[in-house]
Design a protein around this motif. Sequence first.
Motif, short mmCIF file in Angstrom:
data_model
loop_
_atom_site.label_atom_id
_atom_site.label_comp_id
_atom_site.label_asym_id
_atom_site.label_seq_id
_atom_site.Cartn_x
_atom_site.Cartn_y
_atom_site.Cartn_z
N ILE A 1 4.20 -4.18 -6.59
CA ILE A 1 4.37 -3.03 -5.60
C ILE A 1 3.17 -2.05 -5.92
O ILE A 1 2.63 -1.62 -4.86
CB ILE A 1 5.65 -2.28 -5.86
N GLU A 2 2.66 -1.65 -6.97
CA GLU A 2 1.69 -0.88 -7.34
C GLU A 2 0.40 -1.22 -6.71
O GLU A 2 -0.27 -0.40 -5.95
CB GLU A 2 1.44 -0.34 -8.62
N LYS A 3 0.07 -2.49 -6.93
CA LYS A 3 -1.06 -2.86 -6.43
C LYS A 3 -1.18 -3.33 -4.78
O LYS A 3 -2.12 -2.93 -4.14
CB LYS A 3 -1.21 -4.29 -6.81
N GLU A 4 -0.01 -3.71 -4.37
CA GLU A 4 0.01 -3.89 -2.81
C GLU A 4 0.08 -2.47 -2.12
O GLU A 4 -0.53 -2.68 -1.07
CB GLU A 4 1.32 -4.89 -2.50
N PHE A 5 0.76 -1.54 -2.53
CA PHE A 5 0.86 -0.29 -1.74
C PHE A 5 -0.10 0.72 -2.22
O PHE A 5 -0.01 1.85 -1.79
CB PHE A 5 2.27 0.01 -1.86
N ASN A 6 -0.62 0.64 -3.28
CA ASN A 6 -1.70 1.48 -3.89
C ASN A 6 -0.74 2.70 -4.15
O ASN A 6 -1.27 3.99 -3.90
CB ASN A 6 -2.83 1.79 -2.91
N ILE A 7 0.11 2.75 -4.90
CA ILE A 7 1.01 3.67 -5.42
C ILE A 7 1.23 3.84 -6.92
O ILE A 7 0.98 2.58 -7.48
CB ILE A 7 2.43 3.75 -4.58
N LYS B 1 17.02 -1.38 -0.30
CA LYS B 1 16.76 -0.42 0.64
C LYS B 1 16.30 0.84 -0.15
O LYS B 1 15.30 1.56 0.17
CB LYS B 1 17.92 -0.15 1.44
N SER B 2 16.78 1.01 -1.35
CA SER B 2 16.51 2.18 -2.21
C SER B 2 14.93 2.12 -2.76
O SER B 2 13.99 3.05 -2.77
CB SER B 2 17.43 2.46 -3.38
N LEU B 3 14.61 0.87 -2.93
CA LEU B 3 13.28 0.56 -3.40
C LEU B 3 12.33 0.78 -2.20
O LEU B 3 10.96 1.58 -2.26
CB LEU B 3 13.09 -0.80 -3.86
N VAL B 4 12.46 0.41 -0.83
CA VAL B 4 11.88 0.52 0.17
C VAL B 4 11.77 1.85 0.62
O VAL B 4 10.54 2.43 0.84
CB VAL B 4 12.33 -0.35 1.40
N GLU B 5 12.77 2.52 0.38
CA GLU B 5 12.69 4.23 0.71
C GLU B 5 11.63 4.81 -0.16
O GLU B 5 10.98 5.86 0.12
CB GLU B 5 13.98 5.02 0.67
N PHE B 6 11.62 4.35 -1.44
CA PHE B 6 10.80 4.97 -2.55
C PHE B 6 9.40 4.75 -2.19
O PHE B 6 8.62 5.73 -2.17
CB PHE B 6 11.04 4.30 -4.02
N ILE B 7 9.02 3.38 -1.74
CA ILE B 7 7.68 3.04 -1.46
C ILE B 7 7.22 3.88 -0.34
O ILE B 7 6.15 4.53 -0.32
CB ILE B 7 7.59 1.62 -1.27
N GLU B 8 7.99 3.99 0.64
CA GLU B 8 7.66 4.71 1.87
C GLU B 8 7.31 6.24 1.61
O GLU B 8 6.58 6.82 2.08
CB GLU B 8 8.74 4.63 2.98
N GLU B 9 8.18 6.80 0.57
CA GLU B 9 8.05 8.37 0.25
C GLU B 9 6.97 8.54 -0.59
O GLU B 9 6.31 9.49 -0.54
CB GLU B 9 9.19 8.77 -0.68
N MET B 10 6.58 7.50 -1.22
CA MET B 10 5.28 7.42 -2.06
C MET B 10 3.79 7.25 -1.20
O MET B 10 2.69 7.27 -1.61
CB MET B 10 5.26 6.63 -3.01
#
Length: 81
Positions: free
Chosen positions: A48-54, A70-79
Amino acid sequence: MQKNAESKLISILNEKFDVDYNSGIRLEDTLSSLNINSISFIRLVVEIEKEFNIEFQDDIIDVNNFKTLKSLVEFIEEMGG
């Protein structure tokens, strides 16, 4: 057209963790139902860190902090992913 966080995450699960996309992955699915345990969650975080650069903070890298996709997607979007 850029994929959204949900579809990117599902692609990661499908390609790297052999989660069958065609089995009807839903946002309400728990990580444990997708056979993501504590060890594989660390691998997932790296992807996830590689793909989303977070970057996940060390204190939240725990599968128990993310009960569902859903909770993981929401975290990714918030970041910003």
